[in-house]
Design an enzyme around this catalytic site. Structure first.
Site, short mmCIF file in Angstrom:
data_model
loop_
_atom_site.label_atom_id
_atom_site.label_comp_id
_atom_site.label_asym_id
_atom_site.label_seq_id
_atom_site.Cartn_x
_atom_site.Cartn_y
_atom_site.Cartn_z
N TRP A 129 0.65 -1.19 0.13
CA TRP A 129 -0.01 0.16 -0.05
C TRP A 129 0.77 1.24 -0.11
O TRP A 129 1.85 1.23 0.70
CB TRP A 129 -0.96 -0.06 1.34
CG TRP A 129 -1.82 1.17 1.37
CD1 TRP A 129 -2.53 1.91 0.38
CD2 TRP A 129 -1.87 1.78 2.67
NE1 TRP A 129 -2.96 2.89 1.18
CE2 TRP A 129 -2.89 3.08 2.51
CE3 TRP A 129 -1.66 1.80 3.98
CZ2 TRP A 129 -3.20 3.85 3.37
CZ3 TRP A 129 -1.90 2.48 5.06
CH2 TRP A 129 -2.84 3.58 4.67
N ASP A 210 -1.73 -6.42 9.08
CA ASP A 210 -2.55 -5.16 8.78
C ASP A 210 -4.04 -5.77 8.20
O ASP A 210 -3.94 -6.37 7.37
CB ASP A 210 -1.73 -4.30 7.66
CG ASP A 210 -2.90 -2.92 7.10
OD1 ASP A 210 -3.98 -2.80 7.95
OD2 ASP A 210 -2.33 -2.37 6.25
N ALA A 212 -7.29 -4.81 7.24
CA ALA A 212 -8.18 -3.50 6.51
C ALA A 212 -9.33 -3.77 6.07
O ALA A 212 -10.16 -2.87 5.65
CB ALA A 212 -7.25 -2.19 5.78
N LYS A 245 -13.66 0.29 5.96
CA LYS A 245 -14.03 -0.50 4.89
C LYS A 245 -15.23 -1.25 5.06
O LYS A 245 -16.35 -0.90 4.72
CB LYS A 245 -13.16 -1.09 3.98
CG LYS A 245 -11.85 -0.53 3.88
CD LYS A 245 -11.44 0.52 3.00
CE LYS A 245 -10.16 0.88 3.39
NZ LYS A 245 -9.68 1.92 2.33
C1 LMR Z 1 -6.64 2.94 -0.38
O1 LMR Z 1 -5.63 2.36 -0.36
O2 LMR Z 1 -6.80 3.46 -1.41
C2 LMR Z 1 -7.27 3.35 0.98
O3 LMR Z 1 -6.54 2.59 1.83
C3 LMR Z 1 -7.20 4.93 1.31
C4 LMR Z 1 -6.05 5.38 1.73
O4 LMR Z 1 -6.13 6.18 2.71
O5 LMR Z 1 -4.95 5.31 0.98
#
Ligand code: LMR
Length: 401
Positions: A129, A210, A212, A245
């Site tokens: 991410w 993590d 999420a 989410k």
């Molecule tokens: C994403 O990956 O788009 C989400 O987790 C929102 C973010 O804060 O980046």
């Protein structure tokens, strides 16, 4: 003061939202930020969450501080949602703090690792991410990447991953995505989770998981099977939970950091450090989102209807994946799109060159982050043709020399 600060480039994900909003094209499509969207393109508040919020507001008699650890009912229930019956067995060894979303959890966890083991390296998946490295790395800890994704197969580069982990020194930390890997959509299967548990155990590595997207891959139980395997086997585990989410609580910033320690005494000590770290950074978490989630999880009826809503969301994302793969295959029979269906959660990587990503935005008005990740939930029946046409065109662009 501040005269030496230069203007920064836009955030790789949030900058896409800003650019999308500024585009006057009426047919523009936002496949950027990872938020769930329904058939109308809206990001709804689940009905069960709305009802829990209504009851909360009706019964709330004070807005006095919640304390650095946050809402204790929330902490217990959200960890039980993640770990299942294991959470009871591990209760004495677990220290949990409510955090400012999953990001707050990731950051506090990193601060605690740095306080306890400043030389520890955190290993993140390649890719990961876009905010993982800035968020965790801002603690001052060193970060390195482990192989994770194979663009050729669009699956997990599993042998390379295990081989890499098997060479790490004891005490280092491995950041893992519990499910719905962001940005690739390529998840570990149960046998692979077992092999990861083996190598972590053998090398005395510390998993930092993590979580999420619980419920967005297959369902609320299947998505945490790997996490539970690690929690059952490893002496120490950090778990960052986000309610953004699956509860649709994005802007309320509800999350938790649970640390499973080697002993009850260690967990008690960790709890004091969690509270002090929060106190020094922002003092206490906001109440509202976590209080809603705590109410919902504490009420069998609300919990049942929320689970049904999560089931409907994941079914929609799977259906969108199937339809998009079908539409793309019809336009580009020369290419294989089965990976779109194999992937889990909201994201997949398109595997586009940077020039094609720019063309997607500037020519097609379809917005994705610079890594070419798409949020499948941003596709709707209304924009499906436009998305498929645009992707089919940019996928056709010749590679630059
Ligand atoms: C994403 O990956 O788009 C989400 O987790 C929102 C973010 O804060 O980046």
């Amino acid at each position: 003061m501040f005269g030496n600060l230069e203007t920064l480039p836009p955030d790789p994900i949030l900058g896409v939202t800003a650019a999308f909003r500024a585009d006057p094209d009426p047919g523009k499509v936002d496949l950027g930020v990872g938020v769930y969207r329904d058939i109308e393109g809206n990001t709804p508040v689940p009905a069960a969450v709305r009802e829990a919020e209504r009851r909360l507001l009706a019964g709330q008699s004070s807005k006095t501080y919640v304390g650095p650890a946050g809402n204790l009912d929330f902490n217990e229930r959200i960890v039980a949602l993640a770990l299942g019956p294991l959470s009871g067995q591990l209760r004495e060894r677990t220290a949990t703090i409510q955090t400012v979303g999953g990001c707050g959890a990731l950051r506090i966890g990193a601060e605690l690792i740095r306080a306890s083991a400043p030389g520890a390296v955190i290993h993140v998946s390649d890719p990961t991410w876009a905010n993982h490295e800035p968020l965790v790395g801002s603690s001052g800890l060193a970060l390195q990447r482990y192989p994770y994704y194979d663009p050729a197969t669009r699956g997990v580069a599993f042998e390379r991953m295990i081989d890499h982990l098997d060479r790490l020194p004891a005490g280092e930390v491995v950041l893992l995505h519990a499910c719905c890997h962001n940005p690739t959509g390529a998840d570990l299967d149960p046998q692979q989770w077992a092999a990861v548990a083996d190598v972590l155990e053998r090398r005395k590595l510390v998993p930092y998981v993590d979580l999420a997207y619980q419920g967005f891959g297959d369902d609320l139980e299947t998505d945490v099977a790997g996490l539970r395997m690690l929690a059952a086997r490893l002496p120490t585990l950090l778990l960052a939970i986000s309610c953004s989410k699956n509860f649709g609580l994005y802007r309320e910033r509800a999350g938790a950091l649970a640390i499973v320690a080697e002993s009850a005494a260690a967990a008690r000590a960790i709890a004091t450090h969690q509270a002090r770290t929060a106190r020094r950074m922002y003092s206490m978490p906001p109440d509202h989102g976590a209080a809603i989630a705590a109410r919902l999880l504490g009420d069998a009826g609300l919990r049942q209807s929320w689970q049904e809503e999560v089931t409907a969301m994941v079914a929609r994302m799977k259906e969108l994946r199937r339809l998009l793969a079908e539409q793309l295959a019809a336009r580009r029979p020369d290419l294989d799109f089965s990976w779109l269906v194999r992937h889990r959660g909201m994201f997949s990587l398109l595997g586009l060159e940077p020039a094609a990503i720019v063309a997607l935005r500037e020519v097609e008005h379809v917005y994705v982050p610079p890594d070419g990740r798409i949020n499948v939930a941003g596709v709707s029946h209304a924009n499906m043709d436009r998305v498929a046409d645009s992707l089919a065109r940019v996928l056709a662009r010749p590679r630059p020399d």
